[in-house]
Design an enzyme around this catalytic site. Structure first.
Site, PDB file in Angstrom:
ATOM      1  NE  ARG A 158      17.095   8.307   4.942  1.00  0.00           N
ATOM      2  CZ  ARG A 158      16.347   7.899   5.969  1.00  0.00           C
ATOM      3  NH1 ARG A 158      15.129   8.379   6.125  1.00  0.00           N
ATOM      4  NH2 ARG A 158      16.807   7.012   6.823  1.00  0.00           N
ATOM      5  NE  ARG A 185      -0.508   0.380   4.977  1.00  0.00           N
ATOM      6  CZ  ARG A 185      -0.416   1.602   5.487  1.00  0.00           C
ATOM      7  NH1 ARG A 185      -0.952   2.620   4.830  1.00  0.00           N
ATOM      8  NH2 ARG A 185       0.200   1.826   6.623  1.00  0.00           N
ATOM      9  CE1 TYR A 201      14.024  -1.730   8.703  1.00  0.00           C
ATOM     10  CE2 TYR A 201      11.665  -1.558   9.111  1.00  0.00           C
ATOM     11  CZ  TYR A 201      12.926  -0.979   9.050  1.00  0.00           C
ATOM     12  OH  TYR A 201      13.083   0.344   9.363  1.00  0.00           O
ATOM     13  CD  GLU A 254      20.253   7.468   4.994  1.00  0.00           C
ATOM     14  OE1 GLU A 254      19.504   6.620   4.434  1.00  0.00           O
ATOM     15  OE2 GLU A 254      20.038   7.928   6.128  1.00  0.00           O
TER      16      GLU A 254
END
Length: 370
Positions: free
Chosen positions: A278, A170, A352, A304
């Site tokens: 980023r 989503r 994770y 990063e």
């Protein structure tokens, strides 16, 4: 001395388990091969700024038990994560909300925004065959092209058409002007940094740094009745079934002689051409002030870069596809035969975890084992 528990890894899982064990009267030794505690949440003081050395960590949770527990060891500030997306110099608000849609299309009402998204979603008919089709079916072509495609391809090192649809289940769309990234009741950054938080968790517990468990496993095992292992589960078994895969992250960090580089803690670069994903400006996690409340004249930024993991790199994100899932299950079957070893944390369970989930898992593991 013989310990009740040898805990391998001084990150959040190991530190929470150690605290719980010590509070129940168990003798505990914590070791870590790094020269510092706190694992990947380690923060280092540079120019009065708590620099997140292994990437930005923003605590957020809806779990009242976890929040009540962790705030015993640190006060948290009121930082709210509101990242900005930079697409070739165009700035957009994240997560996707009315600010985003107004900048993208000029719409001013939720009904106009919803109609525009619905119109673009219709491009995909039938079941999405890859990540690109999945994303377009959720948010439409314009948002996909500017805010999803480039960032995702840099993260995974693959074209969106070559990535499975299930990676994006989503994409949050808010038809409000709410740009608080996390929908969490509790959110913030520990005052004094994460290293201080973990030091408080480990207060009074013996810690040995620069100690590589796998390099001296037999001798270290002999020092304790039980082991809590928070390193990579495949490394524990000498990679005998093969290596689990991860994505890794490389950081370029620099101190700048200016008070303000980008005006926000996190700016995502969502075009494909910019090599970094980023830039983090660490001082804004504490609103630009040091621990004494003074404005800081300098700033520290980290670019990063996402990369493929190879042995020797720092593993960050498990690649939770079918192949790696089967390999992990095979290692978990081996782990079940290690009766005096508890495997925990992101690497020990190849999963994770957000920080609150790590803490909850450690509390549950301690409650079951102690």
């Amino acid at each position: 001395m013989k310990y009740d528990y040898l805990i391998v890894g001084a990150g959040l899982f190991g530190a929470v388990f150690a605290r719980e064990a010590a509070d129940r009267g168990k003798s505990v030794l914590v070791i870590d091969k790094r020269p510092h505690i706190a694992g990947n949440v380690y923060t280092e003081n540079v120019e009065g700024i708590h620099v997140h050395r292994y990437g930005a960590h923003i605590f957020h949770t809806n779990d009242r038990r976890v929040w009540s527990y962790i705030t015993r060891f640190a006060d948290f500030n009121r930082f709210t994560n509101s990242p900005v997306a930079n697409y070739r110099g165009e700035l957009y608000s994240l997560p996707f909300n009315m600010y985003t849609f107004n900048k993208m299309w000029g719409v001013v009402t939720p009904a106009e925004a919803a109609a525009k998204i619905e119109e673009q979603r219709r491009e995909i008919t039938g079941e999405p065959k890859n990540l690109e089709e999945q994303a377009i079916s959720l948010v439409g072509r314009d948002i996909f092209e500017k805010l999803v495609r480039g960032y995702t391809e840099k993260q995974w090192g693959r074209d969106c058409r070559d990535l499975p649809a299930f990676i994006i289940k989503r994409l949050p769309v808010r038809l409000t002007f709410d740009n608080n990234y996390f929908n969490a009741a509790y959110q913030g950054i520990p005052e004094g940094g994460y290293t201080k938080l973990v030091a408080n968790l480990l207060d009074g517990i013996e810690v040995r740094l620069g100690t590589d468990y796998l390099a001296d496993k037999a001798a270290l095992d002999a020092m304790a009745d039980r082991v809590v292992f928070t390193g990579p589960i495949d490394a524990y078994f000498g990679y005998r079934l093969g290596c689990l895969e991860y994505r890794s992250v490389r950081f370029e960090t620099e101190t700048l002689d200016m008070p303000n580089f980008q005006g926000n803690a996190a700016v995502n670069y969502t075009d494909r051409e910019t090599p970094w994903t980023r830039i983090i400006e660490h001082k804004w996690f504490a609103f630009g002030r040091d621990d004494d409340g003074n404005d800081i004249p300098k700033t520290v930024i980290s670019r990063e870069y996402s990369s493929e993991w190879k042995p020797g790199d720092e593993p960050y994100y498990p690649v939770n596809d079918e192949k790696n899932g089967k390999l992990y299950e095979a290692y978990r079957a081996l782990a079940a035969g290690e009766t005096n070893v508890l495997f925990g944390g992101r690497l020990g369970q190849y999963k994770y975890y957000d920080m609150d989930q790590v803490i909850a898992a450690a509390l549950d593991a301690a409650a079951a084992a102690l």
